[in-house]
Design a protein around this motif. Sequence first.
Motif, PDB file in Angstrom:
ATOM      1  N   UNK A 265     -10.553  -0.779  -8.470  1.00 11.83           N
ATOM      2  CA  UNK A 265      -9.906  -2.229  -8.139  1.00 11.83           C
ATOM      3  C   UNK A 265      -9.944  -3.125  -9.378  1.00 11.83           C
ATOM      4  N   UNK A 266      -8.739  -3.244  -9.194  1.00 11.67           N
ATOM      5  CA  UNK A 266      -8.404  -4.096 -10.620  1.00 11.67           C
ATOM      6  C   UNK A 266      -8.607  -6.111 -10.500  1.00 11.67           C
ATOM      7  N   UNK A 267      -9.453  -6.023  -9.613  1.00 12.84           N
ATOM      8  CA  UNK A 267      -9.592  -6.994  -9.060  1.00 12.84           C
ATOM      9  C   UNK A 267     -11.586  -7.163  -9.902  1.00 12.84           C
ATOM     10  N   UNK A 268     -12.043  -6.362  -9.318  1.00 15.29           N
ATOM     11  CA  UNK A 268     -13.837  -5.980 -10.143  1.00 15.29           C
ATOM     12  C   UNK A 268     -13.902  -4.475 -10.463  1.00 15.29           C
ATOM     13  N   UNK A 269     -12.987  -4.103 -10.596  1.00 16.17           N
ATOM     14  CA  UNK A 269     -13.327  -3.184 -11.753  1.00 16.17           C
ATOM     15  C   UNK A 269     -13.749  -2.413 -10.910  1.00 16.17           C
ATOM     16  N   UNK A 270     -14.452  -1.909  -9.519  1.00 14.36           N
ATOM     17  CA  UNK A 270     -15.077  -1.135  -8.957  1.00 14.36           C
ATOM     18  C   UNK A 270     -14.510   0.465  -8.295  1.00 14.36           C
ATOM     19  N   UNK A 271     -15.484   1.431  -8.237  1.00 10.00           N
ATOM     20  CA  UNK A 271     -14.610   2.670  -8.193  1.00 10.00           C
ATOM     21  C   UNK A 271     -15.099   2.981  -6.692  1.00 10.00           C
TER      22      UNK A 271
ATOM     23  N   UNK B 208      -8.419  -5.490  -0.083  1.00  7.72           N
ATOM     24  CA  UNK B 208      -7.711  -6.585  -0.714  1.00  7.72           C
ATOM     25  C   UNK B 208      -7.771  -6.342  -2.509  1.00  7.72           C
ATOM     26  N   UNK B 209      -6.311  -6.598  -3.012  1.00  5.47           N
ATOM     27  CA  UNK B 209      -5.650  -6.210  -3.677  1.00  5.47           C
ATOM     28  C   UNK B 209      -5.440  -4.935  -4.189  1.00  5.47           C
ATOM     29  N   UNK B 210      -5.494  -4.479  -5.975  1.00  9.95           N
ATOM     30  CA  UNK B 210      -4.613  -3.233  -5.568  1.00  9.95           C
ATOM     31  C   UNK B 210      -5.209  -2.457  -6.756  1.00  9.95           C
ATOM     32  N   UNK B 211      -4.767  -1.565  -6.706  1.00  6.56           N
ATOM     33  CA  UNK B 211      -6.166  -0.369  -7.152  1.00  6.56           C
ATOM     34  C   UNK B 211      -6.004   0.410  -8.280  1.00  6.56           C
ATOM     35  N   UNK B 212      -6.120   0.818  -8.942  1.00  4.47           N
ATOM     36  CA  UNK B 212      -5.223   1.909  -9.818  1.00  4.47           C
ATOM     37  C   UNK B 212      -5.884   3.564  -9.705  1.00  4.47           C
ATOM     38  N   UNK B 213      -5.157   4.794  -9.744  1.00  2.00           N
ATOM     39  CA  UNK B 213      -5.904   5.729  -9.804  1.00  2.00           C
ATOM     40  C   UNK B 213      -6.178   6.610 -11.073  1.00  2.00           C
ATOM     41  N   UNK B 214      -7.545   6.827 -10.343  1.00  2.00           N
ATOM     42  CA  UNK B 214      -8.767   6.729 -11.570  1.00  2.00           C
ATOM     43  C   UNK B 214      -8.251   8.999 -11.690  1.00  2.00           C
ATOM     44  N   UNK B 215      -8.835   9.858 -10.369  1.00  2.00           N
ATOM     45  CA  UNK B 215      -9.084  10.888 -10.727  1.00  2.00           C
ATOM     46  C   UNK B 215      -8.326  11.163  -8.907  1.00  2.00           C
TER      47      UNK B 215
END
Length: 142
Positions: free
Chosen positions: A30-36, A13-20
């Motif tokens: 995750x942009x939803x719950x900030x879990x990696x 679910x949701x969208x994700x930001x590339x960290x590395x």
Amino acid sequence: MGLDKILAISGKPGLYEIVAQTRTGAVVQSLLDKKRITVGAHSNISILSEIAIYTLTEEIPLRDVLKKIKDKENGEQTSISHKDGKDTLEEYFFEVLPDYDEDRVYPSDIKKVVQWYNLLHKNNLLDTLEAELEAESSEEEE
């Protein structure tokens, strides 16, 4: 951060930001719950900057559609929910993009676009759309 750093992952679910980036995929947040989480190269990943919406004449980049929604909503959350009915979603999308191809853009696609817009809004990432569009238009003028 532009849309080229934001991902949609099939089955999540949701969208994700590339960290590395890793050797076998990427670490995303995750942009939803900030879990990696770590996603492998085998995952079905879509980068938002590469997504386009079909119209009767051409394909419109997702960032342009999101900009139209932002203009319609005066920079606020959408007036409808992604959980609203098919007719409500289609009516709303028709106001945003009057010539979208109803045969190739499904209600589930509209639902995702509305959900993604609200998620990007909540995380203050819509301002990057303005910067991307301005940079693109200045490149075209040169």
